[in-house]
Design a protein around this motif. Structure first.
Motif, PDB file in Angstrom:
ATOM      1  N   GLU A 161      26.832  30.322  33.265  1.00 35.71           N
ATOM      2  CA  GLU A 161      27.836  29.662  34.109  1.00 35.71           C
ATOM      3  C   GLU A 161      28.473  30.679  35.049  1.00 35.71           C
ATOM      4  OE1 GLU A 161      32.067  27.234  33.530  1.00 35.71           O
ATOM      5  OE2 GLU A 161      30.872  27.735  31.772  1.00 35.71           O
ATOM      6  N   ALA A 162      28.762  31.857  34.536  1.00 38.93           N
ATOM      7  CA  ALA A 162      29.371  32.914  35.355  1.00 38.93           C
ATOM      8  C   ALA A 162      28.445  33.325  36.490  1.00 38.93           C
ATOM      9  CB  ALA A 162      29.702  34.116  34.486  1.00 38.93           C
ATOM     10  N   TYR A 163      27.157  33.466  36.207  1.00 40.78           N
ATOM     11  CA  TYR A 163      26.197  33.873  37.237  1.00 40.78           C
ATOM     12  C   TYR A 163      26.180  32.869  38.389  1.00 40.78           C
ATOM     13  CZ  TYR A 163      22.024  35.801  39.364  1.00 40.78           C
ATOM     14  OH  TYR A 163      21.142  36.361  40.245  1.00 40.78           O
ATOM     15  N   THR A 164      26.216  31.589  38.048  1.00 37.59           N
ATOM     16  CA  THR A 164      26.264  30.545  39.077  1.00 37.59           C
ATOM     17  C   THR A 164      27.555  30.651  39.883  1.00 37.59           C
ATOM     18  OG1 THR A 164      24.922  29.083  37.714  1.00 37.59           O
ATOM     19  CG2 THR A 164      26.209  28.057  39.469  1.00 37.59           C
ATOM     20  N   MET A 165      28.675  30.845  39.191  1.00 39.74           N
ATOM     21  CA  MET A 165      29.967  30.944  39.878  1.00 39.74           C
ATOM     22  C   MET A 165      30.010  32.167  40.797  1.00 39.74           C
ATOM     23  SD  MET A 165      32.644  29.800  36.917  1.00 39.74           S
ATOM     24  CE  MET A 165      34.033  29.669  38.027  1.00 39.74           C
ATOM     25  N   ILE A 166      29.431  33.268  40.343  1.00 42.43           N
ATOM     26  CA  ILE A 166      29.428  34.489  41.147  1.00 42.43           C
ATOM     27  C   ILE A 166      28.623  34.269  42.420  1.00 42.43           C
ATOM     28  CG2 ILE A 166      28.583  36.874  41.215  1.00 42.43           C
ATOM     29  CD1 ILE A 166      29.301  36.940  38.156  1.00 42.43           C
ATOM     30  N   SER A 167      27.525  33.537  42.316  1.00 42.25           N
ATOM     31  CA  SER A 167      26.699  33.241  43.487  1.00 42.25           C
ATOM     32  C   SER A 167      27.453  32.396  44.500  1.00 42.25           C
ATOM     33  CB  SER A 167      25.434  32.494  43.062  1.00 42.25           C
ATOM     34  OG  SER A 167      24.677  33.262  42.176  1.00 42.25           O
ATOM     35  N   GLU A 168      28.313  31.494  44.018  1.00 42.75           N
ATOM     36  CA  GLU A 168      29.044  30.582  44.893  1.00 42.75           C
ATOM     37  C   GLU A 168      30.375  31.149  45.386  1.00 42.75           C
ATOM     38  OE1 GLU A 168      29.420  27.165  42.416  1.00 42.75           O
ATOM     39  OE2 GLU A 168      27.295  26.653  42.567  1.00 42.75           O
ATOM     40  N   ASN A 169      31.062  31.914  44.543  1.00 42.28           N
ATOM     41  CA  ASN A 169      32.400  32.429  44.851  1.00 42.28           C
ATOM     42  C   ASN A 169      32.467  33.898  44.478  1.00 42.28           C
ATOM     43  OD1 ASN A 169      33.512  29.632  45.047  1.00 42.28           O
ATOM     44  ND2 ASN A 169      33.067  29.629  42.885  1.00 42.28           N
ATOM     45  N   TYR A 215      46.741  36.954  40.972  1.00 38.36           N
ATOM     46  CA  TYR A 215      45.323  36.805  41.292  1.00 38.36           C
ATOM     47  C   TYR A 215      44.910  35.344  41.166  1.00 38.36           C
ATOM     48  CZ  TYR A 215      45.386  41.797  40.287  1.00 38.36           C
ATOM     49  OH  TYR A 215      45.695  43.127  40.285  1.00 38.36           O
ATOM     50  N   GLN A 216      43.876  34.977  41.891  1.00 37.64           N
ATOM     51  CA  GLN A 216      43.240  33.688  41.645  1.00 37.64           C
ATOM     52  C   GLN A 216      42.280  33.940  40.488  1.00 37.64           C
ATOM     53  OE1 GLN A 216      40.738  32.228  44.790  1.00 37.64           O
ATOM     54  NE2 GLN A 216      40.258  30.359  43.691  1.00 37.64           N
TER      55      GLN A 216
END
Length: 69
Positions: free
Chosen positions: A35-43, A25-26
């Motif tokens: 930080e996770a919420y931002t990452m989820i929005s982007e990726n 997996y990546q």
């Protein structure tokens, strides 16, 4: 390749999970729920591994509830 986001405030646990999943997996990592919420929005990952008890205003359960809505 499927993407998994690992969210945990403990760097050693994130490293252990990344090592275990690497190659199949990546693996993305976040040290807190914001930080996770931002990452989820982007990726948009295929799966999340969330630490339930994290310091701050949003723990893993709160993040899960926020994503559900």
């Amino acid at each position: 390749m499927k993407t998994i986001l690992v969210v945990d405030d403990n760097r050693e646990i994130r490293s252990l999970v990344r090592f275990t999943l690497a190659g199949r997996y990546q693996v993305l990592e976040a040290s807190n729920a914001h930080e996770a919420y931002t990452m989820i929005s982007e990726n948009l990952p295929d799966a999340l591994i969330l630490d339930i008890m994290m310091p701050g205003t949003m723990d893993g359960l709160a993040l899960c509830r926020k994503l559900k809505h």
